[in-house]
Scaffold this motif. Structure first.
Motif, short mmCIF file in Angstrom:
data_model
loop_
_atom_site.label_atom_id
_atom_site.label_comp_id
_atom_site.label_asym_id
_atom_site.label_seq_id
_atom_site.Cartn_x
_atom_site.Cartn_y
_atom_site.Cartn_z
N GLY A 206 -29.65 20.13 2.41
CA GLY A 206 -28.54 20.12 1.94
C GLY A 206 -27.22 20.71 2.74
O GLY A 206 -27.53 21.40 3.84
N GLN B 61 -21.06 18.20 3.16
CA GLN B 61 -20.95 17.19 3.88
C GLN B 61 -22.20 16.54 4.48
O GLN B 61 -22.28 15.51 5.05
CB GLN B 61 -20.01 17.25 5.08
N TYR B 62 -23.41 17.10 3.88
CA TYR B 62 -24.68 16.56 4.45
C TYR B 62 -24.96 15.41 3.47
O TYR B 62 -24.93 15.38 2.21
CB TYR B 62 -25.54 17.70 4.17
N THR B 63 -25.40 14.19 4.03
CA THR B 63 -25.72 13.07 3.38
C THR B 63 -27.06 12.53 3.33
O THR B 63 -27.40 11.66 2.92
CB THR B 63 -24.73 11.89 3.96
N GLY B 64 -27.97 13.41 4.01
CA GLY B 64 -29.38 13.32 4.01
C GLY B 64 -30.07 13.48 2.82
O GLY B 64 -29.63 13.89 1.78
N LYS C 47 -32.18 15.20 0.00
CA LYS C 47 -31.92 16.66 -0.73
C LYS C 47 -33.20 17.06 -1.25
O LYS C 47 -33.05 18.18 -1.99
CB LYS C 47 -30.91 16.67 -1.65
#
Length: 58
Positions: free
Chosen positions: A27, A30-33, A35
């Motif tokens: 997390g 702007q983290y998109t991986g 969670k």
């Protein structure tokens, strides 16, 4: 029926692939991986820009 089974299997596979391993990022701004951490880890907030999977305490 066959399409439903294939679709359900694909949905389960994508969910499992989204689990983050221990010590991976989970997390932050702007983290998109992924969670969600694997069952042996917990996502720990570090700061607004970074959260990391750590082993669950025993």
């Amino acid at each position: 029926m066959k399409f439903t089974i294939v679709f359900a299997a694909a949905a389960l596979a994508s969910t499992a692939a989204a689990l983050q391993p221990v010590y991976a990022q989970c997390g932050g701004a702007q983290y998109t991986g992924g969670k969600q951490c694997v069952s042996t880890a917990v996502c720990t907030y570090i700061n607004a820009y970074y959260s990391q999977c750590y082993p669950k305490p025993t």
